[in-house]
Motif scaffolding. Structure first.
Motif, PDB file in Angstrom:
ATOM      1  N   ILE A  98       0.839  -1.206   0.000  1.00 31.89           N
ATOM      2  CA  ILE A  98       0.000   0.000   0.000  1.00 31.89           C
ATOM      3  C   ILE A  98       0.868   1.248   0.000  1.00 31.89           C
ATOM      4  N   PHE A  99       1.925   1.235   0.788  1.00 29.00           N
ATOM      5  CA  PHE A  99       2.867   2.359   0.844  1.00 29.00           C
ATOM      6  C   PHE A  99       3.462   2.629  -0.529  1.00 29.00           C
ATOM      7  N   VAL A 106       1.481   9.460  -5.986  1.00 22.41           N
ATOM      8  CA  VAL A 106       1.809  10.870  -5.721  1.00 22.41           C
ATOM      9  C   VAL A 106       2.853  11.373  -6.716  1.00 22.41           C
ATOM     10  N   LEU A 107       3.890  10.577  -6.958  1.00 22.94           N
ATOM     11  CA  LEU A 107       4.942  10.999  -7.892  1.00 22.94           C
ATOM     12  C   LEU A 107       4.413  11.120  -9.315  1.00 22.94           C
ATOM     13  N   LYS A 108       3.558  10.192  -9.729  1.00 22.55           N
ATOM     14  CA  LYS A 108       2.992  10.267 -11.069  1.00 22.55           C
ATOM     15  C   LYS A 108       2.159  11.531 -11.237  1.00 22.55           C
ATOM     16  N   THR A 140       9.380  -0.036  -9.045  1.00 18.41           N
ATOM     17  CA  THR A 140       9.473   0.282  -7.620  1.00 18.41           C
ATOM     18  C   THR A 140       9.005  -0.900  -6.788  1.00 18.41           C
ATOM     19  N   ARG A 141       7.922  -1.543  -7.233  1.00 17.78           N
ATOM     20  CA  ARG A 141       7.384  -2.698  -6.495  1.00 17.78           C
ATOM     21  C   ARG A 141       8.351  -3.874  -6.544  1.00 17.78           C
ATOM     22  N   ALA A 198      12.592   3.094   4.086  1.00 17.31           N
ATOM     23  CA  ALA A 198      11.704   3.982   4.847  1.00 17.31           C
ATOM     24  C   ALA A 198      10.675   3.171   5.625  1.00 17.31           C
ATOM     25  N   TYR A 199      10.069   2.171   4.968  1.00 14.31           N
ATOM     26  CA  TYR A 199       9.057   1.374   5.667  1.00 14.31           C
ATOM     27  C   TYR A 199       9.669   0.592   6.826  1.00 14.31           C
TER      28      TYR A 199
END
Length: 222
Positions: A98-99, A106-108, A140-141, A198-199
């Motif tokens: 989800i993160f 947001v970046l897109k 990214t995933r 970060a997570y």
């Protein structure tokens, strides 16, 4: 006097325009080179491309890293497991996915870079934001998942090598399919690693997972 003022203003405007052009030049050069490389490596963008016969394989890789199957699979994993450590992993994997979706969305929206010209919009289960290219969400995933499994799940060398290979193949397929520019994919790899780091700072430990989920899922396996 007015003529001199007009000449002075014109000279100042020309100077500012030259400054802007010089400032934009390096970035424009990078983007131009990026588009050129993207076009050269889009070998499976269409059936008529140089390696168009590999397009079905590239699409299998695409689906293998799609967010929907991974979210559904993680929920099934959570429902089926019984060990507390597996509950911890499945809960954190779901939240990490989800993160990743939130960060990419947001970046897109902020960048709004169009997809490559040779891309065919025949992707599996897309939404409106998927019309934008930067960054590559699949990349990214894939990078985030590789970090997750190597750091938290896998202990043997062979499975680690396999997931790294899968992650690299997924990333490469995004350019070969013409879905993304090269820069989108390279940035996606970096963003995915940073997402995991970060997570990890907010990782939910086993005791908290069990405490929070007991009222809702205690009758299942907690």
């Amino acid at each position: 006097m007015s003529a001199r003022r007009r000449q002075a203003r014109s000279a100042e405007t020309d100077r500012k325009n030259r400054s802007r052009n010089l400032a934009k030049s390096p970035w424009e050069t990078i983007l131009k080179y990026d588009r050129r490389c993207t076009k050269a490596f889009g070998l499976c963008a269409t059936q008529n491309s140089a390696l168009g016969q590999l397009r079905p394989l590239m699409k299998v890789l695409e689906i293998s890293c799609h967010g929907v199957p991974w979210l559904i699979g993680t929920v099934i994993w959570f429902v089926c497991v019984h060990k507390p450590e597996d509950v911890e992993l499945s809960v954190n994997l779901f939240l990490a996915l989800i993160f990743d979706l939130v960060i990419v969305a947001v970046l897109k929206m902020l960048v709004q870079r169009p997809r490559p010209a040779n891309n065919q919009m025949d992707m599996f289960a897309t939404v409106s934001i998927d019309h934008y290219s930067f960054p590559s969400g699949h990349t990214t995933r894939a990078a985030m998942l590789a970090c997750f499994y190597i750091e938290r799940v896998l202990i043997n060398q062979l499975p680690m090598t396999l997931i790294l290979t899968w992650s690299a193949c997924v990333s490469l397929s995004r350019v070969m399919l013409g879905r993304h520019h090269v820069l989108d994919v390279l940035s996606g790899c970096l963003i995915g690693v940073l997402e995991y780091l970060a997570y990890s700072q907010f990782w939910i430990p086993q005791d908290k997972c069990l405490l929070w989920l007991e009222p809702y899922f205690g009758h299942v396996h907690l």
